[in-house]
Design a protein around this motif. Structure first.
Motif, short mmCIF file in Angstrom:
data_model
loop_
_atom_site.label_atom_id
_atom_site.label_comp_id
_atom_site.label_asym_id
_atom_site.label_seq_id
_atom_site.Cartn_x
_atom_site.Cartn_y
_atom_site.Cartn_z
N HIS A 1 21.50 17.89 0.00
CA HIS A 1 22.72 17.13 -0.26
C HIS A 1 23.70 18.02 -1.02
CE1 HIS A 1 20.37 13.07 0.00
NE2 HIS A 1 20.37 13.73 1.12
N GLU B 1 36.70 14.60 1.36
CA GLU B 1 36.62 13.15 1.14
C GLU B 1 35.91 12.93 -0.19
OE1 GLU B 1 36.07 11.74 5.79
OE2 GLU B 1 34.32 11.81 4.51
N ASP C 1 26.44 8.70 0.03
CA ASP C 1 27.68 8.61 0.81
C ASP C 1 27.82 9.88 1.62
OD1 ASP C 1 28.34 6.16 -0.26
OD2 ASP C 1 30.00 6.90 -1.50
N GLU C 2 28.29 9.76 2.85
CA GLU C 2 28.53 10.92 3.71
C GLU C 2 29.98 11.37 3.53
OE1 GLU C 2 28.77 11.02 8.32
OE2 GLU C 2 26.65 11.25 7.79
N ILE C 3 30.19 12.67 3.34
CA ILE C 3 31.54 13.21 3.16
C ILE C 3 31.74 14.43 4.06
CG2 ILE C 3 31.79 12.36 0.79
CD1 ILE C 3 31.38 15.31 -0.12
N VAL C 4 33.00 14.74 4.32
CA VAL C 4 33.36 15.94 5.06
C VAL C 4 33.63 17.06 4.06
CG1 VAL C 4 35.04 16.99 6.64
CG2 VAL C 4 34.33 14.61 6.96
N VAL D 1 34.32 22.62 9.27
CA VAL D 1 33.97 21.51 8.40
C VAL D 1 32.66 20.91 8.85
CG1 VAL D 1 36.36 20.97 7.79
CG2 VAL D 1 35.29 19.82 9.72
N VAL D 2 31.91 20.34 7.90
CA VAL D 2 30.64 19.70 8.19
C VAL D 2 30.57 18.37 7.45
CG1 VAL D 2 29.38 21.84 8.63
CG2 VAL D 2 29.48 20.94 6.32
N ARG D 3 29.72 17.47 7.97
CA ARG D 3 29.46 16.20 7.29
C ARG D 3 28.17 16.37 6.51
NH1 ARG D 3 32.11 12.60 7.31
NH2 ARG D 3 33.02 10.94 8.39
N LYS E 1 37.45 14.00 -4.12
CA LYS E 1 38.13 14.74 -3.06
C LYS E 1 38.94 15.87 -3.69
CE LYS E 1 41.67 14.22 0.51
NZ LYS E 1 42.51 13.29 1.25
#
Length: 139
Positions: free
Chosen positions: A45, A62, A69-72, A23-25, A34
């Motif tokens: 992005h 997420e 916004d930062e998501i996984v 997984v990465v952010r 999600k």
């Protein structure tokens, strides 16, 4: 009754189903739900993947409410994604539909994102094996 995953446990969209998943952010370029497929855009992005654009890279673990916004994002391993209105079967090759949900792909025609490792009912959830390699159709 809830859908059952590859390990016979109930699954919900947007879950990482193995401890050894990659997984990465990443930063969203807009709203992302999600449990949908995401793809890279030119600025690095991610956005919700669509059936008409190549480059899906993973599953949003997420939600993003807005740009920046930062998501996984799950990019390799087994995760869960929301099915389209027709559902998915164990062994189906999958691609994103126009909303980023899982749709059955045709080998040799569509961009393959993953392999269904469970059955997924219409508008339900399916477990997906992602391996960082997408196969694009062509003749």
């Amino acid at each position: 009754m809830a859908a059952k995953g590859f390990n016979d446990n109930p699954i919900v969209a947007g879950e990482s189903l193995r401890a050894d998943n990659l997984v990465v952010r990443l930063i969203a370029n807009g709203a992302i739900t999600k449990g949908t497929f995401v793809e890279l855009v030119t600025d690095g992005h991610v956005k919700a993947a669509t059936a008409t654009v190549g480059g899906p890279i993973g599953i949003a673990l997420e939600s993003a409410a807005q740009a920046n916004d930062e998501i996984v994002v799950l990019i390799e391993g087994i995760g869960s994604v929301t099915c389209d209105s027709t559902g998915c079967n164990l062994g189906d090759f999958l691609m994103p539909n126009a909303s980023g949900n899982a749709d059955v792909a045709t080998l040799g025609t569509n961009t393959i994102v993953g392999l269904a490792v469970s059955d997924g009912p219409a508008n339900g959830t399916v477990s997906v094996l992602l391996r960082m390699i997408t196969a694009t159709g062509g003749a």
